[in-house]
Design a protein around this motif. Structure first.
Motif, short mmCIF file in Angstrom:
data_model
loop_
_atom_site.label_atom_id
_atom_site.label_comp_id
_atom_site.label_asym_id
_atom_site.label_seq_id
_atom_site.Cartn_x
_atom_site.Cartn_y
_atom_site.Cartn_z
N ILE A 82 49.77 45.45 37.87
CA ILE A 82 48.67 44.71 37.11
C ILE A 82 47.22 45.55 37.21
CG2 ILE A 82 47.25 42.57 37.57
CD1 ILE A 82 50.40 42.06 36.84
N ARG A 83 46.72 45.68 36.04
CA ARG A 83 45.50 46.73 36.24
C ARG A 83 44.31 45.91 35.94
NH1 ARG A 83 48.03 51.43 33.85
NH2 ARG A 83 46.38 52.57 34.78
N LYS A 84 43.08 46.39 36.27
CA LYS A 84 41.86 45.62 36.02
C LYS A 84 41.08 46.67 35.26
CE LYS A 84 38.03 43.53 38.65
NZ LYS A 84 37.55 43.36 39.91
N ILE A 85 40.39 46.10 34.28
CA ILE A 85 39.45 47.03 33.53
C ILE A 85 37.91 46.33 33.57
CG2 ILE A 85 38.84 47.95 31.27
CD1 ILE A 85 41.84 47.21 30.52
N THR A 86 37.15 47.01 34.11
CA THR A 86 35.61 46.48 34.16
C THR A 86 35.22 46.34 32.66
OG1 THR A 86 34.60 48.73 34.50
CG2 THR A 86 35.21 47.40 36.23
N THR A 93 44.14 50.03 39.23
CA THR A 93 45.29 49.46 39.63
C THR A 93 44.98 48.27 40.66
OG1 THR A 93 46.79 51.24 38.99
CG2 THR A 93 47.82 49.30 40.43
N LEU A 94 44.87 46.85 40.13
CA LEU A 94 44.82 45.85 41.15
C LEU A 94 46.01 45.65 42.01
CD1 LEU A 94 43.26 43.63 42.10
CD2 LEU A 94 44.50 42.22 40.06
N ALA A 95 47.31 45.76 41.61
CA ALA A 95 48.49 45.69 42.46
C ALA A 95 49.64 46.24 41.57
CB ALA A 95 48.67 44.41 42.56
N ALA A 105 49.30 44.33 50.10
CA ALA A 105 48.21 44.59 49.26
C ALA A 105 48.18 45.73 48.39
CB ALA A 105 47.01 44.89 50.56
N GLY A 106 47.49 45.51 47.40
CA GLY A 106 47.26 46.52 46.35
C GLY A 106 48.60 47.35 45.98
N THR A 107 48.73 48.66 45.84
CA THR A 107 49.63 49.58 45.66
C THR A 107 50.71 49.49 46.56
OG1 THR A 107 48.55 51.69 46.40
CG2 THR A 107 48.13 51.00 44.42
N ALA A 141 41.05 40.36 46.04
CA ALA A 141 41.15 41.54 46.70
C ALA A 141 42.38 42.37 46.50
CB ALA A 141 40.90 41.35 48.37
N GLY A 142 43.44 41.80 45.97
CA GLY A 142 44.36 42.74 45.54
C GLY A 142 45.61 42.34 46.32
N VAL A 143 45.56 41.40 46.97
CA VAL A 143 46.69 41.01 48.30
C VAL A 143 47.77 40.09 47.35
CG1 VAL A 143 47.52 39.88 50.08
CG2 VAL A 143 45.02 40.99 50.14
N VAL A 144 49.07 40.51 47.07
CA VAL A 144 49.83 40.13 46.16
C VAL A 144 50.90 39.07 47.41
CG1 VAL A 144 52.08 40.47 44.81
CG2 VAL A 144 50.08 41.98 44.75
#
Length: 461
Positions: A82-86, A93-95, A105-107, A141-144
């Protein structure tokens, strides 16, 4: 199955942003003229890389959603991320990481071909983790965490004790409940914000109205939720439109056996309805794809053919008109319905009274101009902004077209097939298939064969 082919054809590899600029030079009527500039918000060649703009890479992004401040969230399917683009085009990479399954969390987290994303009011991202048969939740915060599901199969329960089999559609109501069209399990599932999964309705494959699990569906496909929590379902292979109350009581709003018939409730017939949408008055519009019709259902279940008859092309009132496999529909604030009449290469307009006209288009080809002097080549997606301007993904021309309320067609962006950023016709696309417009008039495009996320940004003076 033909419907799956149709849906897969729209899977995108790019998200584009189309921005219009109001120039200071007036038009002949004295109003400022608009120009548009295409830029790649993010992405370049197929692959994986975080970074700014075209230094980033994606691998077949298939789901996209935009938050209130302009951040774009992407289901990067074959990168399993899951990516995030400003808004400035910075990709992170959000997660997610490598293929697999892991919360974290995150990656440190893992997905397996995520295909759909949605946002709630507080910024949590919900993911349809396709091959893992899960509904995942990612905090800002990217916690899955796994909201619901575990291995392939079916089980209600809390979090990972639950199971899904190919969850396809998700929708979120005002209270944060997630509804899932669990097609292969023939169920409509409900997931609370705390991750408790229950079967709102459905059991084994078949047809039956009733309460909760006593009801049956046959490959439920599309879901929509109204303001009071009623869920509407396009029950594709039962050829029905079903309604589920918040308590799980399933009734057949409209439809019976496969075929075509207008009427009240079960006296009506559909032919593989695949999508449902609601207007502000509670009317349900149905893309009755294999009947080549646009149907309307009142809140009381009275079905009428808003437009269409046999396959073909004809403008006119109601059933005197014809479509050829209408794909995309959009409704403006006044209740006008716009249709991407795919195999007729036209954009049609239907008034609330069912009067069909050709807003733009004629024979297959490319030409800007007024109304039927213009040409499209397999228009596949339509969107309408607050000013009544219609945007079209002109797929086989590789263009994003713009139609004014008076039917004047211009090329918003694109030229020959390929890839290039730039203003207007200096830009290039490769099989754009979908368009969406945000509140500020920016247009996002799935530039599928370029494997990029593109943005056409509307710039104000």
């Amino acid at each position: 199955m033909r419907e799956e082919v149709i849906m897969k054809k729209f899977a995108g590899a790019l998200i584009l942003l189309i921005v219009g600029t109001l120039l200071s030079c007036p038009t002949s009527g004295g109003s400022p003229a608009k120009s548009w500039e295409v830029s790649t918000l993010a992405g370049s060649a197929v692959g994986f890389r975080d970074g700014a703009g075209t230094t980033a890479q994606f691998n077949f992004p298939s789901g996209v959603v935009v938050d209130a401040v302009g951040n774009v969230y992407v289901a990067d399917e074959f990168n399993h991320l899951i990516r995030k683009i400003t808004p400035e085009g910075l990709v992170s990479t959000l997660a997610g990481s490598i293929w697999g399954f892991r919360d974290g969390a995150g990656t440190s987290a893992q997905f397996n071909r995520p295909t759909g994303v949605a946002l709630d009011a507080v910024g949590n991202v919900y993911v349809a983790d396709y091959v893992n048969h899960l509904i995942r939740k990612i905090t800002a915060a990217g916690v899955v965490s796994t909201l619901a599901g575990s291995i392939w199969g079916f089980r209600d329960g809390l979090g990972t004790s639950a199971q899904f089999n190919r969850p396809i559609g998700v929708a979120v109501d005002a209270a944060g409940n997630v509804y899932v069209a669990n097609s292969d399990n023939h169920l409509i599932r409900k997931i609370t914000a705390a991750g408790v999964v229950s079967t709102l309705a459905g059991s084994t494959r078949g047809f039956r109205d009733g309460l909760g699990r006593s009801a049956q569906f046959n490959f439920p496909y599309g879901v929509a939720v109204d303001a009071v929590g009623n869920v509407y379902v396009a029950d594709m292979f039962n050829h029905l439109i079903r309604k589920i109350t918040p308590d799980g009581e399933v009734s057949t709003l409209a439809g019976s056996t496969q075929g075509f018939k207008d009427g009240s409730g079960t006296s009506a017939q559909f032919n593989r309805p695949s999508g449902v949408a609601l207007d502000t008055e509670g009317n349900v519009y149905v893309a009755d794809m294999f009947n080549h019709l646009i149907r309307m259902i009142t809140p009381d279940g009275v079905v009428s053919t808003l437009a269409g008859s046999t396959e073909g092309f004809r403008d006119g009132l109601g059933t005197s008109s014809q479509f050829r496999l209408p794909y995309g529909v959009a409704v403006d604030a006044e209740g006008n319905v716009y249709v991407a009449d795919y195999f007729n290469d036209r954009i049609r307009k239907i008034t609330p009274k069912g009067v069909v006209s050709t807003l733009a288009g004629s024979t297959e080809g490319f030409r800007d101009g007024l109304g039927t002097s213009a040409q499209f080549n397999r228009p596949s997606g339509v969107a309408v902004d607050a000013e009544g301007i219609v945007y079209v993904a002109d797929e086989y021309n590789g263009l994003i077209r713009k139609i004014t309320p008076k039917g004047v067609v211009s090329n918003l962006a694109g030229s020959t097939e390929g890839f290039s950023d730039g203003e207007g016709t200096l830009a290039q696309f490769n099989r754009p298939t979908g368009v969406a417009v945000d509140a500020e008039g920016n247009v996002y495009v799935a530039d599928s064969y370029n494997h990029r996320i593109r943005r056409i940004e509307r710039k104000m003076p």
